[in-house]
Design a protein around this motif. Sequence first.
Motif, PDB file in Angstrom:
ATOM      1  N   GLU A 173      43.241  45.862  35.971  1.00 24.67           N
ATOM      2  CA  GLU A 173      42.304  44.754  35.800  1.00 24.67           C
ATOM      3  C   GLU A 173      40.997  45.022  36.534  1.00 24.67           C
ATOM      4  O   GLU A 173      40.945  45.819  37.471  1.00 24.67           O
ATOM      5  N   ILE A 174      39.960  44.319  36.125  1.00 28.77           N
ATOM      6  CA  ILE A 174      38.732  44.224  36.897  1.00 28.77           C
ATOM      7  C   ILE A 174      38.691  42.826  37.502  1.00 28.77           C
ATOM      8  O   ILE A 174      39.190  41.869  36.896  1.00 28.77           O
ATOM      9  N   VAL A 199      38.182  46.891  41.499  1.00 32.26           N
ATOM     10  CA  VAL A 199      39.394  47.225  40.753  1.00 32.26           C
ATOM     11  C   VAL A 199      40.541  46.385  41.303  1.00 32.26           C
ATOM     12  O   VAL A 199      40.649  46.191  42.522  1.00 32.26           O
ATOM     13  N   LEU A 200      41.399  45.881  40.410  1.00 26.67           N
ATOM     14  CA  LEU A 200      42.528  45.039  40.835  1.00 26.67           C
ATOM     15  C   LEU A 200      43.804  45.491  40.147  1.00 26.67           C
ATOM     16  O   LEU A 200      43.807  45.793  38.947  1.00 26.67           O
ATOM     17  N   LEU A 229      43.627  45.549  45.801  1.00 22.26           N
ATOM     18  CA  LEU A 229      42.220  45.312  45.501  1.00 22.26           C
ATOM     19  C   LEU A 229      41.386  46.378  46.200  1.00 22.26           C
ATOM     20  O   LEU A 229      41.607  46.693  47.360  1.00 22.26           O
ATOM     21  N   GLY A 230      40.387  46.929  45.473  1.00 26.93           N
ATOM     22  CA  GLY A 230      39.504  47.890  46.122  1.00 26.93           C
ATOM     23  C   GLY A 230      38.990  48.934  45.143  1.00 26.93           C
ATOM     24  O   GLY A 230      39.103  48.745  43.936  1.00 26.93           O
ATOM     25  N   PRO A 231      38.459  50.043  45.632  1.00 33.31           N
ATOM     26  CA  PRO A 231      38.260  50.342  47.051  1.00 33.31           C
ATOM     27  C   PRO A 231      37.043  49.641  47.665  1.00 33.31           C
ATOM     28  O   PRO A 231      36.941  49.539  48.881  1.00 33.31           O
ATOM     29  N   ALA A 232      36.099  49.175  46.799  1.00 29.01           N
ATOM     30  CA  ALA A 232      34.861  48.581  47.304  1.00 29.01           C
ATOM     31  C   ALA A 232      34.480  47.383  46.463  1.00 29.01           C
ATOM     32  O   ALA A 232      34.915  47.242  45.299  1.00 29.01           O
ATOM     33  N   LEU A 233      33.663  46.515  47.038  1.00 30.90           N
ATOM     34  CA  LEU A 233      33.005  45.451  46.284  1.00 30.90           C
ATOM     35  C   LEU A 233      31.665  46.007  45.824  1.00 30.90           C
ATOM     36  O   LEU A 233      30.800  46.317  46.648  1.00 30.90           O
ATOM     37  N   VAL A 234      31.493  46.144  44.513  1.00 32.70           N
ATOM     38  CA  VAL A 234      30.287  46.741  43.941  1.00 32.70           C
ATOM     39  C   VAL A 234      29.405  45.628  43.392  1.00 32.70           C
ATOM     40  O   VAL A 234      29.830  44.860  42.528  1.00 32.70           O
TER      41      VAL A 234
END
Length: 342
Positions: A173-174, A199-200, A229-234
């Motif tokens: 998922e996103i 990414v989830l 959840l991760g690796p980053a918040l974009v």
Amino acid sequence: MKLVTYQIGPLNANVHQSEEHLHRLGWLTDGNILDIARAWKWAKTEKKWRVEGPPPHSMLELLDREEDGLYQLRRIWEVVRAEDWSSIQVEGEPLAIAAGEARLLAPLPVPRTFRDFYAFEAHVKTARARRGLDMVPEWYQFPVFYFSHPYTLLGPEDPVPVPATRALDYELEIAFIIGKKGRDIPTEKAMDHIAGVCVLNDWSARDLQREEMKVGLGPAKGKDFATSLGPALVTLDELEDRREGDRWNLEMTARVNGRQLSKGNVRDLTFSFGDMVERASRDCLLRPGELVGSGTVGTGCILELGEETHRWLKAGDIVELEIERLGVLRNRIVPGNNHLTE
């Protein structure tokens, strides 16, 4: 910007409770992590910037500042990115470290809430067909979601213990994170309320899910044991060149033990992020720090692919979910404390 929550120090399964003071907030770039609190102090002392307030020490603290926090972060980033990071120290500590020297946590380790939608038609149609069910017309009328557990989030590389199930599955998922509060938000203004995307992996115990869904409520115990959840918040500005109207052209893939099983694209969403924000905020105040999942992309789980394609997951398996520009979310499955792991 690619924002991460990271830790330097002992790897502790109870890090969220016992070592919260070790959590740091940083930018992820070129294989390095730049510490945001140190960059904030450096901008004030060395560049004489009038940056108001103390630096944010957590993702939630940053999100609570809404547009002001992200705006200040972008201003500091534009200065810091041009510097020689290796030569900068703040109060005796380096501004940047190699990403491999840190442990990445979930970007938002404990969200205020976690809603997961059901927004890809291809997945819904195929998964229902495998259970002998047709699509219901109501599905096309509005996006639906369920609430899951905000306190069982895992980050990249965190082990995933097998729960009491014989049918462990991944879901590609996103996700997006709310960065501005609002109620009854119209679709066309929804992007103003999204801080960024991740990414989830919505881990699923299919046998438990199947049983509880017969009652007409849930899912619950089939889902709430773990979510990665991760690796980053974009932030969305990083993806503008891939934007196609209210969708993004970003490939999504899933691999188990190096073998690719799933492939899809974010642009295949039947319901947009705007549709999801509008639905979630109807008669309800959304606040910064709420996590929202898209639901599984088409082909994005073993339930959909069938056991003829791949068996259910077991201890020792390595699952990698990847979305273009967002990175790889990798987890190893380990034995759990139950009698169904064999």
